[in-house]
Design a protein around this motif. Structure first.
Motif, PDB file in Angstrom:
ATOM      1  N   ILE A   7       0.865  -1.180   0.000  1.00  0.00           N
ATOM      2  CA  ILE A   7       0.000   0.000   0.000  1.00  0.00           C
ATOM      3  C   ILE A   7       0.902   1.230   0.000  1.00  0.00           C
ATOM      4  O   ILE A   7       1.714   1.420   0.913  1.00  0.00           O
ATOM      5  N   LEU A   8       0.797   2.042  -1.039  1.00  0.00           N
ATOM      6  CA  LEU A   8       1.653   3.226  -1.201  1.00  0.00           C
ATOM      7  C   LEU A   8       0.998   4.399  -0.482  1.00  0.00           C
ATOM      8  O   LEU A   8      -0.055   4.885  -0.906  1.00  0.00           O
ATOM      9  N   ILE A   9       1.628   4.848   0.621  1.00  0.00           N
ATOM     10  CA  ILE A   9       0.990   5.876   1.457  1.00  0.00           C
ATOM     11  C   ILE A   9       1.594   7.262   1.267  1.00  0.00           C
ATOM     12  O   ILE A   9       1.151   8.220   1.897  1.00  0.00           O
ATOM     13  N   LEU A  56       3.187  -1.405   4.107  1.00  0.00           N
ATOM     14  CA  LEU A  56       2.906   0.000   3.843  1.00  0.00           C
ATOM     15  C   LEU A  56       4.215   0.661   3.432  1.00  0.00           C
ATOM     16  O   LEU A  56       5.253   0.426   4.069  1.00  0.00           O
ATOM     17  N   MET A  57       4.194   1.443   2.375  1.00  0.00           N
ATOM     18  CA  MET A  57       5.427   1.993   1.837  1.00  0.00           C
ATOM     19  C   MET A  57       5.255   3.491   1.612  1.00  0.00           C
ATOM     20  O   MET A  57       4.262   3.931   1.011  1.00  0.00           O
ATOM     21  N   GLY A  58       6.183   4.288   2.129  1.00  0.00           N
ATOM     22  CA  GLY A  58       6.109   5.736   1.958  1.00  0.00           C
ATOM     23  C   GLY A  58       7.343   6.382   2.530  1.00  0.00           C
ATOM     24  O   GLY A  58       8.311   5.708   2.897  1.00  0.00           O
ATOM     25  N   PHE A  59       7.310   7.719   2.624  1.00  0.00           N
ATOM     26  CA  PHE A  59       8.497   8.398   3.170  1.00  0.00           C
ATOM     27  C   PHE A  59       8.138   9.297   4.356  1.00  0.00           C
ATOM     28  O   PHE A  59       8.752  10.322   4.598  1.00  0.00           O
ATOM     29  N   TYR A  60       7.099   8.885   5.111  1.00  0.00           N
ATOM     30  CA  TYR A  60       6.857   9.504   6.414  1.00  0.00           C
ATOM     31  C   TYR A  60       7.961   9.083   7.375  1.00  0.00           C
ATOM     32  O   TYR A  60       8.400   7.930   7.366  1.00  0.00           O
ATOM     33  N   GLN A  61       8.401  10.019   8.214  1.00  0.00           N
ATOM     34  CA  GLN A  61       9.323   9.664   9.296  1.00  0.00           C
ATOM     35  C   GLN A  61       8.587   8.754  10.284  1.00  0.00           C
ATOM     36  O   GLN A  61       7.362   8.781  10.353  1.00  0.00           O
ATOM     37  N   PRO A  62       9.328   7.926  11.037  1.00  0.00           N
ATOM     38  CA  PRO A  62       8.658   7.095  12.054  1.00  0.00           C
ATOM     39  C   PRO A  62       7.724   7.957  12.910  1.00  0.00           C
ATOM     40  O   PRO A  62       8.119   9.000  13.416  1.00  0.00           O
ATOM     41  N   HIS A  63       6.511   7.527  13.037  1.00  0.00           N
ATOM     42  CA  HIS A  63       5.444   8.353  13.601  1.00  0.00           C
ATOM     43  C   HIS A  63       4.698   7.532  14.637  1.00  0.00           C
ATOM     44  O   HIS A  63       4.325   6.388  14.380  1.00  0.00           O
ATOM     45  N   GLU A  64       4.467   8.123  15.807  1.00  0.00           N
ATOM     46  CA  GLU A  64       3.828   7.377  16.905  1.00  0.00           C
ATOM     47  C   GLU A  64       2.436   6.894  16.507  1.00  0.00           C
ATOM     48  O   GLU A  64       2.069   5.744  16.754  1.00  0.00           O
ATOM     49  N   ALA A  65       1.667   7.764  15.839  1.00  0.00           N
ATOM     50  CA  ALA A  65       0.308   7.382  15.436  1.00  0.00           C
ATOM     51  C   ALA A  65       0.346   6.237  14.430  1.00  0.00           C
ATOM     52  O   ALA A  65      -0.471   5.311  14.495  1.00  0.00           O
ATOM     53  N   LEU A  66       1.306   6.272  13.504  1.00  0.00           N
ATOM     54  CA  LEU A  66       1.424   5.219  12.502  1.00  0.00           C
ATOM     55  C   LEU A  66       1.827   3.899  13.157  1.00  0.00           C
ATOM     56  O   LEU A  66       1.272   2.842  12.840  1.00  0.00           O
TER      57      LEU A  66
END
Length: 403
Positions: A7-9, A56-66
């Motif tokens: 899944i491209l996020i 899940l694939m994307g370039f968000y930084q590590p995120h607590e909610a994610l």
């Protein structure tokens, strides 16, 4: 058959049309019909027999909610779910090529690729059966749907089928993406004037890969008659919520609120989180989603809207075609209204267009959006406006962006 799903996020630079809502949570976690947008994708993937892992694939930084979402989704759907972070925005093809070893590990014979910003019935099992009928293990499938568009005196053939952003690939796709990567490298080596910001790894499936494959006889389109829409802007989230709420009557009837003695009046499809407090004289629906911990007072009317967690709608407020942000407050007798940007209501498969924010120098009338922690005073009217987070308004506004 062992299968995987990707899944491209996207990433933080990609949710700009979704602001101010994407300031608070990554766009894929924005609630649509009561659950995070990407959960609809995960749920559809988990139902396919043979599904071994969802990436899940994307370039968000590590995120607590994610991270929290991934843990709860794994527990709910009993399937491994991981997030693979790209080091930069690599495009729809570059990301899966970069992580091809992760996708192929475990011997997956085929894998789905889904864009996170689409809303659909996700006929993944049907796509798989369609692919198996062709008995060509090196072919690929694109999900397509029919649209009506008008072109005056077209000089070339104009197809009525559009790409839905949902694909079924075999490992053979990486050979074709690899050819594009090598060509990009060669072109960049020849361009001495390149400033170094271009990357050979940036590959777009739709433009770079599919166009080359189109004449090869390896690319099939599975045409669906089910619903489909993009979720590019906040306005399209309300439309997507309506489509998913309609689907709930078949797939998740327990998520739809019912008229009960002593409860609010429900008209049409409505989702209410169990922790929400709704006065019995409120009227909700159709197409309303009420989030966690929301308070709705006496005589409130809500229609075609999403109310996010912690919001408070005081007595006799009217909320139409609006997204009410997290922890926002609307005062007594206030009216908050937007203009729906829906497609043709007489066409059950009509697609929503991505509206531009401005037209002819003016703000395009669209749904009203309240960012998080916005306070609307009593007895005012907010019409076709976007209010950025943490604003405390003191008067009425119309067709404005309130910074």
């Amino acid at each position: 058959m062992p299968l995987k799903a990707v899944i491209l996020i996207g990433g933080p630079q990609k949710g700009t049309r979704f602001r101010p809502l994407s300031f608070e949570v990554p766009k894929p976690l924005f609630p649509v019909a009561g659950v995070p947008m990407v959960q609809h994708h995960i749920e559809a993937c988990a139902k396919v027999p043979g599904m071994k892992e969802i990436l899940l694939m994307g370039f968000y930084q590590p995120h607590e909610a994610l991270s929290r979402f991934l843990v709860s989704a794994q527990q709910e759907f009993k399937i491994p779910i991981r997030y693979l972070q790209e080091y930069a925005a690599l495009g729809t093809g570059g990301g899966i090529y970069h992580f091809r070893d992760q996708i192929l590990s475990g011997g997956a014979e085929a894998f789905f690729v889904l864009n996170a910003d689409v809303c659909s019935e996700f006929p993944l099992q049907e796509m798989l059966e369609f692919w198996q009928q062709h008995e060509d293990m090196h072919s690929f499938v694109i999900l397509g749907t029919t649209v009506q568009h008008y072109v005056e005196k077209p000089s070339t053939f104009v197809s009525e089928i559009i790409n839905c952003g949902i694909y079924l690939f075999t490992p053979a796709i990486f050979q074709h993406i690899g050819k594009v990567f090598q060509r990009n490298q060669q072109e960049l080596a020849l361009e001495e004037s390149s400033n170094g910001w271009q990357r050979a790894e940036v590959i777009r499936l739709e433009q770079d890969v599919f166009t080359a494959l189109a004449g090869s006889g390896k690319l099939y389109v599975y045409k669906t008659d089910g619903f489909w829409s993009q979720i590019k802007s906040a306005g399209s989230a309300i439309y997507a919520s309506r489509l998913y709420l309609n689907q709930y009557s078949k797939s998740h009837p327990e998520r739809l609120a019912q008229n009960k003695l002593g409860g609010p009046v429900i008209r049409g499809n409505v989702y209410i989180h169990p922790t929400a407090s709704i006065d019995s004289t409120a009227v909700l629906g159709p197409n309303v989603s009420i989030g966690e911990g929301v308070t709705v007072g006496a005589g409130v009317r809500v229609r075609e809207s999403i109310v996010l967690h912690g919001a408070s709608l005081h007595d006799h407020t009217c909320v139409l075609n609006t997204i009410v942000g997290w922890d926002s407050t609307i005062g007594r007798w206030a009216r908050v209204e937007g203009t729906p940007s829906d497609p043709n209501p007489n066409d059950p498969y009509a697609k929503i267009d991505s509206e531009t924010l401005f037209r002819d120098g003016r703000l395009t009338p669209s749904i009203t959006i309240l960012g998080c922690s916005v306070t609307i005073p009593a007895e005012v009217v907010i019409l076709n406006s976007i209010v950025l987070p943490h604003k405390e308004l003191s008067r009425s506004y119309k067709n404005q962006i309130i910074l």
